[in-house]
Design a protein around this motif. Structure first.
Motif, PDB file in Angstrom:
ATOM      1  N   ILE A   1      38.703  16.367  32.973  1.00 59.43           N
ATOM      2  CA  ILE A   1      39.223  17.563  32.325  1.00 59.43           C
ATOM      3  C   ILE A   1      39.770  18.472  33.412  1.00 59.43           C
ATOM      4  O   ILE A   1      39.431  18.331  34.587  1.00 59.43           O
ATOM      5  N   GLY A   2      40.656  19.380  33.016  1.00 59.71           N
ATOM      6  CA  GLY A   2      41.271  20.232  34.013  1.00 59.71           C
ATOM      7  C   GLY A   2      41.966  21.420  33.407  1.00 59.71           C
ATOM      8  O   GLY A   2      41.679  21.817  32.277  1.00 59.71           O
ATOM      9  N   ARG A   3      42.912  21.945  34.159  1.00 68.08           N
ATOM     10  CA  ARG A   3      43.698  23.112  33.750  1.00 68.08           C
ATOM     11  C   ARG A   3      45.162  22.853  34.060  1.00 68.08           C
ATOM     12  O   ARG A   3      45.484  22.183  35.043  1.00 68.08           O
ATOM     13  N   ASP A   4      46.040  23.394  33.220  1.00 69.78           N
ATOM     14  CA  ASP A   4      47.470  23.284  33.514  1.00 69.78           C
ATOM     15  C   ASP A   4      47.881  24.442  34.404  1.00 69.78           C
ATOM     16  O   ASP A   4      47.049  25.259  34.810  1.00 69.78           O
ATOM     17  N   VAL A   5      49.168  24.543  34.691  1.00 69.15           N
ATOM     18  CA  VAL A   5      49.670  25.569  35.605  1.00 69.15           C
ATOM     19  C   VAL A   5      49.379  26.981  35.093  1.00 69.15           C
ATOM     20  O   VAL A   5      49.197  27.905  35.873  1.00 69.15           O
ATOM     21  N   GLY A   6      49.275  27.147  33.776  1.00 72.03           N
ATOM     22  CA  GLY A   6      48.968  28.452  33.191  1.00 72.03           C
ATOM     23  C   GLY A   6      47.478  28.714  33.041  1.00 72.03           C
ATOM     24  O   GLY A   6      47.081  29.740  32.505  1.00 72.03           O
ATOM     25  N   GLY A   7      46.643  27.759  33.476  1.00 73.51           N
ATOM     26  CA  GLY A   7      45.194  27.931  33.386  1.00 73.51           C
ATOM     27  C   GLY A   7      44.593  27.476  32.075  1.00 73.51           C
ATOM     28  O   GLY A   7      43.396  27.624  31.855  1.00 73.51           O
ATOM     29  N   LYS A   8      45.411  26.909  31.184  1.00 72.06           N
ATOM     30  CA  LYS A   8      44.897  26.444  29.896  1.00 72.06           C
ATOM     31  C   LYS A   8      44.192  25.104  30.067  1.00 72.06           C
ATOM     32  O   LYS A   8      44.588  24.283  30.898  1.00 72.06           O
ATOM     33  N   PRO A   9      43.141  24.850  29.268  1.00 65.92           N
ATOM     34  CA  PRO A   9      42.395  23.597  29.396  1.00 65.92           C
ATOM     35  C   PRO A   9      43.210  22.386  28.956  1.00 65.92           C
ATOM     36  O   PRO A   9      43.976  22.451  27.984  1.00 65.92           O
ATOM     37  N   VAL A  10      43.051  21.289  29.688  1.00 70.71           N
ATOM     38  CA  VAL A  10      43.674  20.009  29.352  1.00 70.71           C
ATOM     39  C   VAL A  10      42.658  18.895  29.589  1.00 70.71           C
ATOM     40  O   VAL A  10      41.688  19.080  30.315  1.00 70.71           O
ATOM     41  N   ALA A  11      42.911  17.756  28.975  1.00 68.09           N
ATOM     42  CA  ALA A  11      42.096  16.562  29.212  1.00 68.09           C
ATOM     43  C   ALA A  11      43.032  15.437  29.641  1.00 68.09           C
ATOM     44  O   ALA A  11      44.143  15.308  29.122  1.00 68.09           O
ATOM     45  N   PHE A  12      42.585  14.650  30.610  1.00 66.73           N
ATOM     46  CA  PHE A  12      43.366  13.535  31.140  1.00 66.73           C
ATOM     47  C   PHE A  12      42.800  12.238  30.562  1.00 66.73           C
ATOM     48  O   PHE A  12      41.616  11.941  30.743  1.00 66.73           O
TER      49      PHE A  12
ATOM     50  N   ARG B   1      45.843  13.133  43.148  1.00 68.80           N
ATOM     51  CA  ARG B   1      46.930  13.765  43.910  1.00 68.80           C
ATOM     52  C   ARG B   1      48.206  13.851  43.068  1.00 68.80           C
ATOM     53  O   ARG B   1      48.929  14.842  43.119  1.00 68.80           O
ATOM     54  N   ARG B   2      48.497  12.787  42.304  1.00 63.71           N
ATOM     55  CA  ARG B   2      49.681  12.795  41.438  1.00 63.71           C
ATOM     56  C   ARG B   2      49.575  13.919  40.413  1.00 63.71           C
ATOM     57  O   ARG B   2      50.533  14.666  40.195  1.00 63.71           O
ATOM     58  N   LEU B   3      48.429  14.069  39.778  1.00 65.71           N
ATOM     59  CA  LEU B   3      48.244  15.129  38.791  1.00 65.71           C
ATOM     60  C   LEU B   3      48.382  16.503  39.434  1.00 65.71           C
ATOM     61  O   LEU B   3      49.004  17.402  38.864  1.00 65.71           O
ATOM     62  N   GLU B   4      47.837  16.661  40.630  1.00 68.63           N
ATOM     63  CA  GLU B   4      47.962  17.932  41.342  1.00 68.63           C
ATOM     64  C   GLU B   4      49.416  18.216  41.712  1.00 68.63           C
ATOM     65  O   GLU B   4      49.853  19.366  41.677  1.00 68.63           O
ATOM     66  N   SER B   5      50.195  17.167  42.027  1.00 68.06           N
ATOM     67  CA  SER B   5      51.613  17.366  42.337  1.00 68.06           C
ATOM     68  C   SER B   5      52.394  17.805  41.093  1.00 68.06           C
ATOM     69  O   SER B   5      53.468  18.385  41.207  1.00 68.06           O
ATOM     70  N   LEU B   6      51.827  17.533  39.908  1.00 69.58           N
ATOM     71  CA  LEU B   6      52.438  17.949  38.649  1.00 69.58           C
ATOM     72  C   LEU B   6      51.913  19.312  38.192  1.00 69.58           C
ATOM     73  O   LEU B   6      52.142  19.730  37.065  1.00 69.58           O
ATOM     74  N   SER B   7      51.166  19.987  39.064  1.00 66.97           N
ATOM     75  CA  SER B   7      50.612  21.329  38.815  1.00 66.97           C
ATOM     76  C   SER B   7      49.416  21.325  37.875  1.00 66.97           C
ATOM     77  O   SER B   7      49.126  22.342  37.239  1.00 66.97           O
ATOM     78  N   TYR B   8      48.718  20.208  37.766  1.00 77.98           N
ATOM     79  CA  TYR B   8      47.462  20.177  37.023  1.00 77.98           C
ATOM     80  C   TYR B   8      46.324  20.274  38.018  1.00 77.98           C
ATOM     81  O   TYR B   8      46.419  19.796  39.144  1.00 77.98           O
ATOM     82  N   ARG B   9      45.237  20.893  37.597  1.00 73.87           N
ATOM     83  CA  ARG B   9      44.063  21.001  38.453  1.00 73.87           C
ATOM     84  C   ARG B   9      42.912  20.285  37.761  1.00 73.87           C
ATOM     85  O   ARG B   9      42.553  20.623  36.632  1.00 73.87           O
ATOM     86  N   VAL B  10      42.339  19.306  38.423  1.00 74.35           N
ATOM     87  CA  VAL B  10      41.193  18.580  37.865  1.00 74.35           C
ATOM     88  C   VAL B  10      39.961  19.432  38.100  1.00 74.35           C
ATOM     89  O   VAL B  10      39.658  19.838  39.223  1.00 74.35           O
ATOM     90  N   VAL B  11      39.239  19.765  37.003  1.00 79.26           N
ATOM     91  CA  VAL B  11      38.049  20.599  37.082  1.00 79.26           C
ATOM     92  C   VAL B  11      36.808  19.726  37.251  1.00 79.26           C
ATOM     93  O   VAL B  11      35.970  19.985  38.086  1.00 79.26           O
ATOM     94  N   SER B  12      36.689  18.694  36.412  1.00 83.48           N
ATOM     95  CA  SER B  12      35.576  17.757  36.550  1.00 83.48           C
ATOM     96  C   SER B  12      36.006  16.410  36.012  1.00 83.48           C
ATOM     97  O   SER B  12      36.835  16.317  35.126  1.00 83.48           O
TER      98      SER B  12
END
Length: 119
Positions: free
Chosen positions: A27-38, A106-117
């Motif tokens: 799970i993580g956050r998008d560039v706007g800080g909204k929750p996302v799931a991978f 790293r790929r997800l981070e390059s797309l501006s996603y942040r993995v939270v856990s």
């Protein structure tokens, strides 16, 4: 089809639905800080309305899956990472089990996603 847990995602007009099987990779956050799931791309199945699915290239290199009728975006798919990004966090999250490789993260981070856990 998986015999495990699944969820259903439906567009705003109800013409298109996707089934999400199994558990998210993280799970993580998008560039706007909204929750996302991978999720793994292979965990996504079309439930109904296959003719209404519009898969369009997105500037980041992946694709957006949306409904042709109401234009509701259901997910972002990245073939390079093999991951689908869905808005929100799943309700039932099991105990964490690392599932993302460092290259996928790293790929997800390059797309501006942040993995939270990781799940």
């Amino acid at each position: 089809m998986s015999n495990g847990p699944y969820g259903k995602i439906t567009c705003d007009c109800g013409a298109l639905s996707l089934l999400v099987c199994g558990s998210p990779l993280a799970i993580g956050r998008d560039v706007g800080g909204k929750p996302v799931a991978f999720w793994p791309l292979e965990a996504i199945l079309i439930g109904q309305g296959a003719d209404e699915l519009d898969v369009s290239p997105e500037g980041r290199g992946g694709e957006t899956w949306a409904c042709r009728r109401c234009e509701d975006r259901l997910l972002y798919a990245d073939d390079e990472a093999g991951v689908a990004v869905l808005a929100g966090h799943p309700e039932d999250i099991s105990d964490p089990e690392p599932a993302l490789t460092s290259s996928v993260q790293r790929r997800l981070e390059s797309l501006s996603y942040r993995v939270v856990s990781e799940q």
